[in-house]
Design an enzyme around this catalytic site. Sequence first.
Site, PDB file in Angstrom:
ATOM      1  N   ALA A  75      -6.067  18.013  -7.254  1.00 48.15           N
ATOM      2  CA  ALA A  75      -5.039  18.835  -5.752  1.00 48.15           C
ATOM      3  C   ALA A  75      -3.630  17.689  -6.061  1.00 48.15           C
ATOM      4  CB  ALA A  75      -4.995  18.821  -4.757  1.00 48.15           C
ATOM      5  N   SER A  76      -3.991  16.966  -6.048  1.00 52.30           N
ATOM      6  CA  SER A  76      -3.332  15.089  -5.891  1.00 52.30           C
ATOM      7  C   SER A  76      -1.711  15.518  -7.446  1.00 52.30           C
ATOM      8  CB  SER A  76      -3.214  14.220  -5.988  1.00 52.30           C
ATOM      9  OG  SER A  76      -3.701  13.558  -7.204  1.00 52.30           O
ATOM     10  N   LYS A  77      -2.575  15.646  -8.452  1.00 52.07           N
ATOM     11  CA  LYS A  77      -2.142  15.737  -9.583  1.00 52.07           C
ATOM     12  C   LYS A  77      -1.045  16.483 -10.167  1.00 52.07           C
ATOM     13  CE  LYS A  77      -3.178  10.859 -10.379  1.00 52.07           C
ATOM     14  NZ  LYS A  77      -2.066   9.887 -10.243  1.00 52.07           N
TER      15      LYS A  77
ATOM     16  N   SER B 181      -0.686  13.372 -14.525  1.00 56.20           N
ATOM     17  CA  SER B 181      -2.606  13.119 -15.545  1.00 56.20           C
ATOM     18  C   SER B 181      -2.582  14.863 -16.347  1.00 56.20           C
ATOM     19  CB  SER B 181      -3.759  13.266 -13.776  1.00 56.20           C
ATOM     20  OG  SER B 181      -4.584  13.065 -14.618  1.00 56.20           O
TER      21      SER B 181
ATOM     22  N   ASN C 143       3.020   4.525 -10.338  1.00 56.76           N
ATOM     23  CA  ASN C 143       2.057   4.525 -11.396  1.00 56.76           C
ATOM     24  C   ASN C 143       0.607   4.154 -10.832  1.00 56.76           C
ATOM     25  OD1 ASN C 143      -0.042   3.430 -13.646  1.00 56.76           O
ATOM     26  ND2 ASN C 143      -0.065   2.354 -12.541  1.00 56.76           N
TER      27      ASN C 143
ATOM     28  N   TYR D 288      -8.486  14.805  -6.213  1.00 57.86           N
ATOM     29  CA  TYR D 288      -7.727  14.186  -7.635  1.00 57.86           C
ATOM     30  C   TYR D 288      -6.553  15.160  -8.619  1.00 57.86           C
ATOM     31  CZ  TYR D 288      -6.700  10.863 -11.444  1.00 57.86           C
ATOM     32  OH  TYR D 288      -5.979   9.999 -12.517  1.00 57.86           O
TER      33      TYR D 288
ATOM     34  N   ASN E 229       1.059  -1.221   0.455  1.00 60.46           N
ATOM     35  CA  ASN E 229      -0.181  -0.110   0.112  1.00 60.46           C
ATOM     36  C   ASN E 229       1.063   1.001   0.286  1.00 60.46           C
ATOM     37  OD1 ASN E 229      -1.760   2.231   0.673  1.00 60.46           O
ATOM     38  ND2 ASN E 229      -2.766   1.414   2.322  1.00 60.46           N
TER      39      ASN E 229
HETATM   40  N1  NAD Z   1      -7.411   5.168 -16.916  1.00 59.94           N
HETATM   41  C1  NAD Z   1      -7.359   7.086 -17.055  1.00 59.94           C
HETATM   42  O1  NAD Z   1      -7.616   7.576 -17.436  1.00 59.94           O
HETATM   43  C2  NAD Z   1      -5.926   7.754 -16.369  1.00 59.94           C
HETATM   44  C3  NAD Z   1      -6.086   9.246 -16.543  1.00 59.94           C
HETATM   45  C4  NAD Z   1      -4.984   9.750 -15.900  1.00 59.94           C
HETATM   46  C5  NAD Z   1      -4.371   9.716 -15.468  1.00 59.94           C
HETATM   47  N2  NAD Z   1      -4.373   7.869 -15.065  1.00 59.94           N
HETATM   48  C6  NAD Z   1      -3.390   7.613 -13.971  1.00 59.94           C
HETATM   49  O2  NAD Z   1      -2.773   6.270 -13.804  1.00 59.94           O
HETATM   50  C7  NAD Z   1      -2.319   5.636 -12.875  1.00 59.94           C
HETATM   51  C8  NAD Z   1      -3.067   4.309 -12.967  1.00 59.94           C
HETATM   52  O3  NAD Z   1      -4.245   4.045 -13.333  1.00 59.94           O
HETATM   53  P1  NAD Z   1      -5.139   3.433 -14.226  1.00 59.94           P
HETATM   54  O4  NAD Z   1      -5.691   4.007 -14.552  1.00 59.94           O
HETATM   55  O5  NAD Z   1      -4.236   1.936 -14.552  1.00 59.94           O
HETATM   56  O6  NAD Z   1      -5.685   2.688 -12.806  1.00 59.94           O
HETATM   57  P2  NAD Z   1      -6.844   0.970 -12.354  1.00 59.94           P
HETATM   58  O7  NAD Z   1      -7.753   1.499 -11.433  1.00 59.94           O
HETATM   59  O8  NAD Z   1      -6.648  -0.053 -13.449  1.00 59.94           O
HETATM   60  O9  NAD Z   1      -5.397   0.106 -11.957  1.00 59.94           O
HETATM   61  C9  NAD Z   1      -4.981   1.110 -10.682  1.00 59.94           C
HETATM   62  C10 NAD Z   1      -4.656   0.544  -9.622  1.00 59.94           C
HETATM   63  O10 NAD Z   1      -2.988   0.625  -9.017  1.00 59.94           O
HETATM   64  C11 NAD Z   1      -3.437  -0.327  -7.376  1.00 59.94           C
HETATM   65  N3  NAD Z   1      -3.823   0.807  -6.319  1.00 59.94           N
HETATM   66  C12 NAD Z   1      -4.281   1.424  -6.032  1.00 59.94           C
HETATM   67  N4  NAD Z   1      -4.625   2.301  -4.286  1.00 59.94           N
HETATM   68  C13 NAD Z   1      -3.297   1.471  -4.197  1.00 59.94           C
HETATM   69  C14 NAD Z   1      -2.159   1.426  -3.275  1.00 59.94           C
HETATM   70  N5  NAD Z   1      -2.291   2.781  -2.159  1.00 59.94           N
HETATM   71  N6  NAD Z   1      -0.758   0.917  -2.677  1.00 59.94           N
HETATM   72  C15 NAD Z   1      -0.874   0.207  -3.760  1.00 59.94           C
HETATM   73  N7  NAD Z   1      -1.540  -0.247  -5.118  1.00 59.94           N
HETATM   74  C16 NAD Z   1      -2.355   0.383  -5.347  1.00 59.94           C
HETATM   75  C17 NAD Z   1      -5.332  -0.888  -7.874  1.00 59.94           C
HETATM   76  O11 NAD Z   1      -4.995  -2.013  -6.660  1.00 59.94           O
HETATM   77  C18 NAD Z   1      -4.708  -1.407  -9.362  1.00 59.94           C
HETATM   78  O12 NAD Z   1      -4.255  -2.558  -9.678  1.00 59.94           O
HETATM   79  C19 NAD Z   1      -3.419   6.235 -11.503  1.00 59.94           C
HETATM   80  O13 NAD Z   1      -2.332   7.263 -10.690  1.00 59.94           O
HETATM   81  C20 NAD Z   1      -4.112   6.772 -12.294  1.00 59.94           C
HETATM   82  O14 NAD Z   1      -4.351   7.766 -11.778  1.00 59.94           O
HETATM   83  C21 NAD Z   1      -5.205   7.512 -15.021  1.00 59.94           C
END
Ligand code: NAD
Length: 251
Positions: free
Chosen positions: A158-160, A143, A89, A156, A62
Amino acid sequence: MNVKDKKVIITGAGAGIGAASAKLFAKHGAQVVCADLNIENAKAIAEEINAAGGKAVSFEVNVAKYEQVEAMIKFAVAEFGQLDVIVNNAGIGPRKLSKTAKHDLEDWDRVISVNQTGVFYCMKLALQQMVEQGHGNIVNIASLAGLKASGSNISYSASKFAVVGMTKSAAMEYGSKNIRINAVCPGYTQTNLFNQLITARPDIGELFKNLTPMKRFGEPMEIAEAVVWLASENTSFITGQTITLDGGLGL
Ligand SMILES: NC(=O)c1ccc[n+]([C@@H]2O[C@H](COP(=O)([O-])OP(=O)(O)OC[C@H]3O[C@@H](n4cnc5c(N)ncnc54)[C@H](O)[C@@H]3O)[C@@H](O)[C@H]2O)c1
């Protein structure tokens, strides 16, 4: 892309962009720690990579827990001898989309603790190892929401924005230590996170597709291509940068 034999940690490697990145690193000859809160998914991705002739192991983490991040870095170094690359990620969105005045306090704490504090912990602890070994490369997944306004999504957003700021500040600090730090800024990409968003607000799925000049959403592997490229020797003079992959939406 030259990442052969690099030792790589990817957080959130059990799904979406993290899983695609793990597979692409392995395809190019890197050795990967698939780290995730969901260990079953992380194991499945590592098994898929190994079955295809690559090298991967899984680790439960985590990223919002400092001691767990510390254990993850120690595990990677014990397993592979060093840590060349970490891809920060793992990320989540708020459970409820609501304007700032109504934004749920619990959502604020959850999102900041994973997306911002989690990335900070991973950077802090990976950098200690990278300084000691004399080289390293960090790719943070920010993001489009870390570059542009994002409505009903203040935690979200703020974090990004924080991830982009941490990327640039740390890149400035560690450029002279042979450590590069960059960020990738995806637009809407078809993953579980994205599906949660459009399930909560079906109206905005079509709206965003229409607003996107390329008239489609991204695929996780399209984002992974930029992640691996930034981590590779092909980008040896790039640091402190963000690359946006959004089909033109930010325009
Ligand atoms: N999908 C989009 O449209 C998009 C757009 C911009 C940015 N992002 C960013 O890309 C990254 C990946 O997102 P995604 O879309 O592949 O999401 P997703 O939900 O498909 O995968 C995220 C993974 O992170 C894991 N996770 C969540 N909280 C966790 C924690 N506390 N510790 C360890 N693992 C944890 C989850 O179990 C999951 O396997 C994220 O940072 C997200 O903010 C995604």
